[in-house]
Design an enzyme around this catalytic site. Sequence first.
Site, PDB file in Angstrom:
ATOM      1  N   ASP A   1       0.782  -0.971  -0.077  1.00  0.00           N
ATOM      2  CA  ASP A   1      -0.298  -0.029  -0.083  1.00  0.00           C
ATOM      3  C   ASP A   1       1.375   1.149  -0.217  1.00  0.00           C
ATOM      4  O   ASP A   1       1.345   1.284   0.168  1.00  0.00           O
ATOM      5  CB  ASP A   1      -1.171   0.189   1.593  1.00  0.00           C
ATOM      6  CG  ASP A   1      -2.277  -0.261   1.284  1.00  0.00           C
ATOM      7  OD1 ASP A   1      -2.699  -1.284   0.478  1.00  0.00           O
ATOM      8  OD2 ASP A   1      -2.894  -1.036   2.404  1.00  0.00           O
TER       9      ASP A   1
ATOM     10  N   ARG B   1      -1.815  -0.936  -8.450  1.00  0.00           N
ATOM     11  CA  ARG B   1      -3.149  -0.335  -8.404  1.00  0.00           C
ATOM     12  C   ARG B   1      -2.723   1.061  -8.183  1.00  0.00           C
ATOM     13  O   ARG B   1      -2.232   1.692  -7.963  1.00  0.00           O
ATOM     14  CB  ARG B   1      -3.408  -0.618  -6.533  1.00  0.00           C
ATOM     15  CG  ARG B   1      -5.064  -0.084  -6.311  1.00  0.00           C
ATOM     16  CD  ARG B   1      -4.905  -0.178  -4.669  1.00  0.00           C
ATOM     17  NE  ARG B   1      -4.909  -1.391  -4.064  1.00  0.00           N
ATOM     18  CZ  ARG B   1      -4.276  -1.879  -3.095  1.00  0.00           C
ATOM     19  NH1 ARG B   1      -4.018  -1.071  -2.320  1.00  0.00           N
ATOM     20  NH2 ARG B   1      -4.077  -3.205  -2.517  1.00  0.00           N
TER      21      ARG B   1
ATOM     22  N   ARG C   1      -9.949   7.639   8.083  1.00  0.00           N
ATOM     23  CA  ARG C   1      -9.430   8.293   6.999  1.00  0.00           C
ATOM     24  C   ARG C   1     -11.027   7.522   5.800  1.00  0.00           C
ATOM     25  O   ARG C   1     -10.950   7.925   4.996  1.00  0.00           O
ATOM     26  CB  ARG C   1      -8.877   7.665   6.678  1.00  0.00           C
ATOM     27  CG  ARG C   1      -7.042   8.004   6.550  1.00  0.00           C
ATOM     28  CD  ARG C   1      -6.232   7.631   5.801  1.00  0.00           C
ATOM     29  NE  ARG C   1      -6.029   6.005   5.736  1.00  0.00           N
ATOM     30  CZ  ARG C   1      -5.149   5.216   7.180  1.00  0.00           C
ATOM     31  NH1 ARG C   1      -4.634   5.821   8.237  1.00  0.00           N
ATOM     32  NH2 ARG C   1      -5.126   3.949   6.258  1.00  0.00           N
TER      33      ARG C   1
END
Length: 306
Positions: free
Chosen positions: A133, A183, A287
């Site tokens: 990520d 991604r 978030r």
Amino acid sequence: MIATVSKNFFLYLSQNKGLNQAAKKWGLKFGAAQVVAGVTIEHAMQTVKDLNENGIVCTLDHLGEFVSSREEAIQATEYNVRTLEAIGKTGVNSNLSVKMTQLGLDIDKDFCIKNMCQILDAAKRTNNFVRIDMEDYSHCQVTLDILRELREVYGFDNVGTVIQAYLHRSLDDVKDLKGIPLRLVKGAYKEDPSVAYQDKPVIDKNYMRLIEEHLLSGSNTAIASHDHEIIAKVKDFVKKNNIPNDQFEFQMLYGFRTELQQNLVKEGYKMRVYVPFGDDWFGYFMRRLAERPQNVSFAVKGFFSK
Ligand code: FAD
């Protein structure tokens, strides 16, 4: 104005270390269970199995970030290895997403790489893929350096990362990362205007530009967005450019736009859901509230129903 204040408020909470620590003892609160798949590996496996039965593949994220002790980072590494083993053993269809700060990046880069190598070894043994990520801007360059080192020095080909469309640098990064599974997202952190676009139309335009660049270079591309307009444009683009369906996939977060997820599956697209789990849920949940004020309503309902 209210939206900006609320966004900044939830982003501030997401980074509050005291609250993040305290929330680990609370269990899932404030409606977080709608977007976090429980706190144990068993909960996570069950959720993935249910999604698989509906034609959806997954990526599991054992929640945790901004780790500041070696012990915590080692525990997180071991937990990720156990998660990969559980995926292998149960035979569910899921890969894994990890954050470098969870593996000790803020303590020592080489220590973090060593931990990541253990996870990638486990992924190799179980024939799986791990996605790094992307976190806030201060970790962007070092995350990309780690990715390169893992692939080029340690020879792992089962690892990719995430590029954020709000960053000015991202088109260059996507060009540099041609051939590597990416991604692509709009970006979830609060960043300075000196490094990141702030206006939605500009971010959306850059997002499509990145998607087109990576798809046209023949690279494996994950379009991770809940934005139906972006999804419609991608469908159009792949059709016009004869991009095969197995070169790309759509990704969404667990608990978001489930009807749209199902529709994409029915239309024959690969749909992967990002399934977060674990006790370190607070920053992730804040978030999500920052991104979309409508999400706050279920948090408030959850708060009063607990
Ligand atoms: P937005 O720009 O938030 O929304 C656009 C429009 O879509 C909205 O105006 C609305 O019309 C519609 N819409 C959006 N959400 C909903 C909803 N829930 N219900 C109904 N309509 C809706 N960020 C990172 O910085 N690093 C990462 O590693 C990262 N990984 C991610 C992985 C996945 C699988 C996903 C889906 C997101 C990830 N993100 C990551 C978050 C991402 O950067 C965005 O912050 C987030 O996805 C919000 O942007 P969006 O493209 O979904 O749409």
